[in-house]
Scaffold this active site. Structure first.
Site, PDB file in Angstrom:
ATOM      1  CB  SER A   1      -1.686  13.594 -14.461  1.00  0.00           C
ATOM      2  OG  SER A   1      -2.110  13.393 -15.788  1.00  0.00           O
TER       3      SER A   1
ATOM      4  CG  ASP B   1      -1.854   1.142   1.302  1.00  0.00           C
ATOM      5  OD1 ASP B   1      -1.974   1.859   0.292  1.00  0.00           O
ATOM      6  OD2 ASP B   1      -2.481   1.327   2.352  1.00  0.00           O
TER       7      ASP B   1
END
Ligand SMILES: *[C@@H]1O[C@H](CO)[C@@H](O)[C@H](O)[C@H]1NC(C)=O
Ligand SMILES: *[C@@H]1O[C@H](CO)[C@@H](O)[C@H](O)[C@H]1NC(C)=O
Length: 389
Positions: A255, A115
């Protein structure tokens, strides 16, 4: 997985869920050594170019690594440790992936979920330190911390803090395929008290060939996490690296935009976290609307807490930008699962992040790419395309 504090609402159905620099090589302990010609020295250009990468913690380009490997010159001096761990989907909808982790001696093998969105190694196995964590999907666990040997994919950490659950919420225990989590976020997210404990990756990093791990998750198939090296067989083209903001402890990156299907790319900055512990992709409402406008019969369902559509719908691809590179998620990865067993209505793998308050590049995005989590002193994330099944 994102802690509960950050997630106010998550779709009931969706399983929503650092680093130390390379140790110095050949440190000469306060002693001046006079240079002499080594009679067996063989000059090699690739090797010369390679050394600064090691020195300055820069990820080694695959071609250069391959060239150096072919020389066979550096294996004795520079090789330290690498590991490969197989990550297997726990179910047919790829809710999570587990990795066999050996703990203690005699070793007990547990199936843990890696994780990158948390920083505690928690296990439902089995003083002084306590921990208490709530995850975004409403599960929680608390208990005591022990230190023991942990081996993942051949990489050994001899005194790893393991937070063993004594009290765990029902949703954590009912997920019987997952025995716990290996947090691979940054230390600032660690919840141990009275003081934080280092993650497995932090403890392992100084003995790795390079202070990085890579995720090659796959759709409906076992993939791998590799520690300490970049396997150039696992991607196509080149890896594009982007900076990571480590505050408050996630692998946060930006992004460069997105495209729905074959439509033109929209340039826009989307800041989000790369989180292997979250199943789906959560992005801003405007992007989600643009995507589902291309899925006939789709709707944002209050009942199911997110966008749904007919399971027989053909979904467009979703592309996101990494600098000037593009990662494309196939349409079928974006059909997450029927909303209920046997239902012909399906829940989307791409959902609105508004309620969470943070954009999350979960497994749906990560399994569409080869991803480098580079924990050098200035961490970066590297994304490359790969051949998808
Ligand atoms: C450096 O020198 C100190 C003092 O002599 C010694 O204790 C230590 O082991 C040495 N370290 C290395 C890496 O040789
Ligand atoms: C690199 O990946 C290829 C393709 O999966 C695999 O066959 C090979 O064993 C991997 N190399 C290492 C060192 O893990």
């Amino acid at each position: 997985m994102v802690p509960l504090a950050q997630i106010l609402t998550v779709a009931a159905l969706a399983g929503s869920g650092a680093a130390v620099p390379i140790s110095q090589i050949g440190t000469i302990n306060g002693t001046t050594l006079h240079q002499v010609r080594n009679p067996s020295y063989v000059f090699n250009g690739a090797v010369s170019i390679y050394k600064p990468y090691l020195k300055f913690d820069v990820p080694i380009p695959a071609d250069l690594q391959a060239a150096v490997d072919r020389t066979g010159l550096l294996t004795k001096t520079y090789k330290r440790s690498e590991g490969v761990a197989v990550a297997t989907p726990i179910d047919s909808i790829n809710d999570a992936y587990t990795i066999p982790v050996s703990i203690g001696s005699p070793p007990q093998v547990l199936q843990l979920d890696f994780d990158t969105g948390s920083s505690d190694l928690t296990s439902k196995l089995m003083s002084g330190y306590t921990w208490d964590i709530s995850y975004g999907d409403g599960s929680s666990s608390r208990g005591n911390i022990y230190a023991d040997t942990v081996v993942i994919g051949g990489v050994t950490v001899t005194s790893q803090a393991i937070e063993c659950a004594e009290t765990v919420s029902s949703s954590f225990t009912s997920d019987s395929a997952v025995d716990g989590l290996v947090g691979l976020g940054f230390d600032s997210l660690n919840t141990a008290s009275p003081k934080a404990v280092a993650t497995f990756f932090d403890n392992a990093a100084s003995s790795l060939d390079a202070p990085l791990f890579t995720a090659d998750l796959k759709h409906d198939a076992p993939g791998s996490y590799d520690f300490g090296f970049i396997n150039s067989s696992l991607y196509t083209g080149s890896i594009t690296y982007v900076p990571v903001d480590t505050n408050p402890g996630y692998w946060t990156w930006t992004s460069s935009g997105y495209a729905v299907g074959t439509a033109a790319f929209s340039s826009t900055s989307i800041s989000g976290i790369a989180d292997t512990g979250t199943t789906l992709l959560y992005l801003p409402a405007a992007i989600i609307k643009a995507y589902y406008a291309k899925v006939s019969g789709s709707s944002n369902s209050n009942t199911y807490g997110g966008y749904v559509f007919s399971c027989s719908a053909t979904l467009p691809t979703f592309t996101f930008g990494v600098g000037s590179s593009r990662i494309t998620i196939p349409g079928n990865y974006l059909n997450y699962a029927p909303v209920e067993t046997g239902s012909s209505t399906c829940f989307g793998g791409l959902q609105d992040s508004s309620d969470i308050g943070i954009n999350i590049f979960g497994d749906v995005a990560l399994k569409s790419a080869f991803v480098v989590f580079n924990g050098a002193s200035s961490p970066t994330l590297g994304w490359a395309s790969k051949i998808l099944d």
